[in-house]
Design a protein around this motif. Structure first.
Motif, PDB file in Angstrom:
ATOM      1  N   PHE A  34      37.300  32.765  22.649  1.00 53.68           N
ATOM      2  CA  PHE A  34      36.064  32.750  23.430  1.00 53.68           C
ATOM      3  C   PHE A  34      35.415  34.129  23.282  1.00 53.68           C
ATOM      4  CE2 PHE A  34      32.996  32.397  26.744  1.00 53.68           C
ATOM      5  CZ  PHE A  34      32.848  31.045  27.009  1.00 53.68           C
ATOM      6  N   PRO A  35      34.439  34.264  22.364  1.00 50.45           N
ATOM      7  CA  PRO A  35      33.851  35.574  22.087  1.00 50.45           C
ATOM      8  C   PRO A  35      33.013  36.126  23.241  1.00 50.45           C
ATOM      9  CG  PRO A  35      32.656  33.850  20.936  1.00 50.45           C
ATOM     10  CD  PRO A  35      33.864  33.197  21.542  1.00 50.45           C
ATOM     11  N   ASN A  36      32.937  37.462  23.269  1.00 52.19           N
ATOM     12  CA  ASN A  36      32.140  38.187  24.272  1.00 52.19           C
ATOM     13  C   ASN A  36      32.617  37.968  25.705  1.00 52.19           C
ATOM     14  OD1 ASN A  36      30.631  38.920  22.034  1.00 52.19           O
ATOM     15  ND2 ASN A  36      28.677  38.796  23.131  1.00 52.19           N
ATOM     16  N   CYS A  37      33.847  37.488  25.875  1.00 54.81           N
ATOM     17  CA  CYS A  37      34.426  37.310  27.218  1.00 54.81           C
ATOM     18  C   CYS A  37      35.374  38.469  27.491  1.00 54.81           C
ATOM     19  CB  CYS A  37      35.170  35.985  27.296  1.00 54.81           C
ATOM     20  SG  CYS A  37      36.046  35.753  28.870  1.00 54.81           S
ATOM     21  N   VAL A  38      35.183  39.139  28.617  1.00 57.31           N
ATOM     22  CA  VAL A  38      36.016  40.292  28.933  1.00 57.31           C
ATOM     23  C   VAL A  38      37.162  39.954  29.885  1.00 57.31           C
ATOM     24  CG1 VAL A  38      34.294  42.050  28.442  1.00 57.31           C
ATOM     25  CG2 VAL A  38      34.353  41.005  30.702  1.00 57.31           C
ATOM     26  N   SER A  39      36.968  38.972  30.753  1.00 50.49           N
ATOM     27  CA  SER A  39      38.010  38.578  31.708  1.00 50.49           C
ATOM     28  C   SER A  39      37.655  37.236  32.342  1.00 50.49           C
ATOM     29  CB  SER A  39      38.178  39.629  32.821  1.00 50.49           C
ATOM     30  OG  SER A  39      38.689  40.838  32.328  1.00 50.49           O
ATOM     31  N   ALA A  40      38.620  36.678  33.070  1.00 46.67           N
ATOM     32  CA  ALA A  40      38.402  35.444  33.831  1.00 46.67           C
ATOM     33  C   ALA A  40      38.709  35.723  35.291  1.00 46.67           C
ATOM     34  CB  ALA A  40      39.307  34.335  33.301  1.00 46.67           C
ATOM     35  N   PHE A  41      37.972  35.070  36.199  1.00 46.84           N
ATOM     36  CA  PHE A  41      38.336  35.256  37.605  1.00 46.84           C
ATOM     37  C   PHE A  41      38.381  33.941  38.363  1.00 46.84           C
ATOM     38  CE2 PHE A  41      33.768  36.790  37.619  1.00 46.84           C
ATOM     39  CZ  PHE A  41      33.218  35.748  38.337  1.00 46.84           C
ATOM     40  N   ASP A  42      39.139  33.993  39.456  1.00 43.47           N
ATOM     41  CA  ASP A  42      39.336  32.806  40.284  1.00 43.47           C
ATOM     42  C   ASP A  42      39.839  33.269  41.647  1.00 43.47           C
ATOM     43  OD1 ASP A  42      39.369  30.165  41.012  1.00 43.47           O
ATOM     44  OD2 ASP A  42      40.819  29.525  39.516  1.00 43.47           O
ATOM     45  N   ALA A  43      40.017  32.305  42.562  1.00 45.90           N
ATOM     46  CA  ALA A  43      40.535  32.616  43.888  1.00 45.90           C
ATOM     47  C   ALA A  43      41.697  31.686  44.215  1.00 45.90           C
ATOM     48  CB  ALA A  43      39.431  32.480  44.939  1.00 45.90           C
ATOM     49  N   LYS A  44      42.671  32.213  44.945  1.00 51.45           N
ATOM     50  CA  LYS A  44      43.849  31.433  45.325  1.00 51.45           C
ATOM     51  C   LYS A  44      44.037  31.527  46.829  1.00 51.45           C
ATOM     52  CE  LYS A  44      48.913  31.344  44.832  1.00 51.45           C
ATOM     53  NZ  LYS A  44      49.033  29.886  44.652  1.00 51.45           N
ATOM     54  N   HIS A  45      44.332  30.390  47.459  1.00 52.45           N
ATOM     55  CA  HIS A  45      44.603  30.372  48.896  1.00 52.45           C
ATOM     56  C   HIS A  45      46.082  30.655  49.144  1.00 52.45           C
ATOM     57  CE1 HIS A  45      40.756  28.892  50.560  1.00 52.45           C
ATOM     58  NE2 HIS A  45      40.612  28.371  49.351  1.00 52.45           N
ATOM     59  N   ILE A  46      46.350  31.707  49.935  1.00 48.43           N
ATOM     60  CA  ILE A  46      47.709  32.064  50.318  1.00 48.43           C
ATOM     61  C   ILE A  46      47.974  31.447  51.681  1.00 48.43           C
ATOM     62  CG2 ILE A  46      49.328  33.949  50.708  1.00 48.43           C
ATOM     63  CD1 ILE A  46      48.149  33.916  47.865  1.00 48.43           C
ATOM     64  N   ALA A  47      48.905  30.481  51.738  1.00 46.72           N
ATOM     65  CA  ALA A  47      49.148  29.718  52.967  1.00 46.72           C
ATOM     66  C   ALA A  47      49.775  30.582  54.070  1.00 46.72           C
ATOM     67  CB  ALA A  47      50.058  28.529  52.666  1.00 46.72           C
ATOM     68  N   LEU A  48      49.282  30.359  55.304  1.00 47.01           N
ATOM     69  CA  LEU A  48      49.788  31.058  56.485  1.00 47.01           C
ATOM     70  C   LEU A  48      50.157  30.055  57.563  1.00 47.01           C
ATOM     71  CD1 LEU A  48      46.987  33.753  57.058  1.00 47.01           C
ATOM     72  CD2 LEU A  48      49.124  34.092  55.828  1.00 47.01           C
ATOM     73  N   GLN A  49      50.979  30.499  58.516  1.00 47.59           N
ATOM     74  CA  GLN A  49      51.106  29.724  59.744  1.00 47.59           C
ATOM     75  C   GLN A  49      49.784  29.877  60.494  1.00 47.59           C
ATOM     76  OE1 GLN A  49      54.023  31.337  62.404  1.00 47.59           O
ATOM     77  NE2 GLN A  49      53.058  33.349  62.537  1.00 47.59           N
ATOM     78  N   ALA A  50      49.484  28.963  61.407  1.00 45.88           N
ATOM     79  CA  ALA A  50      48.214  29.020  62.130  1.00 45.88           C
ATOM     80  C   ALA A  50      48.103  30.334  62.900  1.00 45.88           C
ATOM     81  CB  ALA A  50      48.109  27.844  63.093  1.00 45.88           C
ATOM     82  N   PRO A  51      47.132  31.189  62.549  1.00 46.43           N
ATOM     83  CA  PRO A  51      46.991  32.468  63.262  1.00 46.43           C
ATOM     84  C   PRO A  51      46.609  32.253  64.726  1.00 46.43           C
ATOM     85  CG  PRO A  51      45.825  32.500  61.165  1.00 46.43           C
ATOM     86  CD  PRO A  51      46.199  31.074  61.424  1.00 46.43           C
ATOM     87  N   ILE A  52      47.066  33.136  65.581  1.00 46.29           N
ATOM     88  CA  ILE A  52      46.833  33.018  67.024  1.00 46.29           C
ATOM     89  C   ILE A  52      45.352  33.252  67.349  1.00 46.29           C
ATOM     90  CG2 ILE A  52      47.411  33.997  69.279  1.00 46.29           C
ATOM     91  CD1 ILE A  52      50.120  34.823  68.072  1.00 46.29           C
ATOM     92  N   ASN A  53      44.805  32.378  68.187  1.00 44.60           N
ATOM     93  CA  ASN A  53      43.447  32.532  68.730  1.00 44.60           C
ATOM     94  C   ASN A  53      42.364  32.711  67.665  1.00 44.60           C
ATOM     95  OD1 ASN A  53      44.493  32.437  71.398  1.00 44.60           O
ATOM     96  ND2 ASN A  53      44.918  34.640  71.336  1.00 44.60           N
ATOM     97  N   THR A  54      42.473  31.972  66.549  1.00 46.58           N
ATOM     98  CA  THR A  54      41.446  32.079  65.504  1.00 46.58           C
ATOM     99  C   THR A  54      40.707  30.773  65.274  1.00 46.58           C
ATOM    100  OG1 THR A  54      43.061  31.568  63.770  1.00 46.58           O
ATOM    101  CG2 THR A  54      42.704  33.898  64.277  1.00 46.58           C
ATOM    102  N   GLY A  55      41.076  29.714  66.002  1.00 47.80           N
ATOM    103  CA  GLY A  55      40.415  28.431  65.819  1.00 47.80           C
ATOM    104  C   GLY A  55      40.542  27.949  64.387  1.00 47.80           C
ATOM    105  N   THR A  56      39.400  27.635  63.767  1.00 48.38           N
ATOM    106  CA  THR A  56      39.412  27.151  62.381  1.00 48.38           C
ATOM    107  C   THR A  56      39.012  28.247  61.388  1.00 48.38           C
ATOM    108  OG1 THR A  56      37.113  26.381  62.584  1.00 48.38           O
ATOM    109  CG2 THR A  56      38.865  24.797  63.100  1.00 48.38           C
TER     110      THR A  56
END
Length: 200
Positions: A34-56
């Motif tokens: 893939f010419p002229n491409c310097v990098s790829a990016f994305d996002a990953k969800h890191i699972a947590l227990q339900a945080p206190i008093n944060t609703g949704t």
């Protein structure tokens, strides 16, 4: 919650000049075609227990609580930039919008390489990052054509080539999950502490 801006992940840094960016582009072209491409990016969800008093606030579209790791990876499965800590409810594009990486890309302080000719072509084009359709399209960000493309069409071929190059970021997330086993199940910590555990 304010995301943590991380540079120098595992000893790597965002390239500082045009020559270093061109080296990244050469590696991508040699390994992923893939010419002229310097990098790829994305996002990953890191699972947590339900945080206190944060609703949704940390509840994501996948149906669990999380913080988001946004990362930029080169052709060799190295992260050159990472940002962790955004609430899971925020979209990938929204996470990207809040990063210093995006600001640096927009105000041209990243020193990204100037226009360069594609192999076998006379027209010069910008160097780009590849991403999925959750991210914005710009002169330096390439994403797939939307919808189902006709078999054998140029758009379908382009989508295949871009997806193959973009897979680098997904594979890098897979590698860190296999190495750091804490990422395989929900982290039993509050987001502020989980950010420190997730990323050295």
């Amino acid at each position: 919650t304010h995301p943590t801006h991380v540079l120098g992940v595992f000893g790597f840094l965002v390239p500082e000049n045009e020559l270093e960016w061109k080296e990244k582009a050469n590696e991508f072209n040699e390994k992923w075609n893939f010419p002229n491409c310097v990098s790829a990016f994305d996002a990953k969800h890191i699972a947590l227990q339900a945080p206190i008093n944060t609703g949704t606030e940390y509840f994501n579209y996948k149906g669990f609580f999380s913080i988001v790791l946004f990362a930029v990876g080169d052709a060799n499965y190295n992260f050159i930039y990472a940002n962790i800590g955004c609430q899971g409810r925020i979209s990938d594009g929204g996470v990207f919008n809040g990063t210093k990486f995006k600001k640096s890309l927009e105000d041209n302080t990243m020193n990204l390489s100037s226009l360069c000719k594609l192999p076998g072509r006379n027209k010069s084009t910008p160097f780009v990052f590849v991403a999925d359709d959750a991210f914005p399209l710009s002169c330096n960000i390439m994403k797939p054509h939307a919808g189902i493309q006709e078999k054998g069409s140029m758009k379908r071929i382009f989508n295949y080539r871009l997806s193959r190059a973009r897979r680098v970021s997904e594979n890098t997330f897979g590698i860190i999950s296999s190495v750091f086993r804490i990422l395989r199940k929900p982290i039993l910590l509050e987001p502020k502490t989980a950010k420190k555990v997730d990323w050295p």
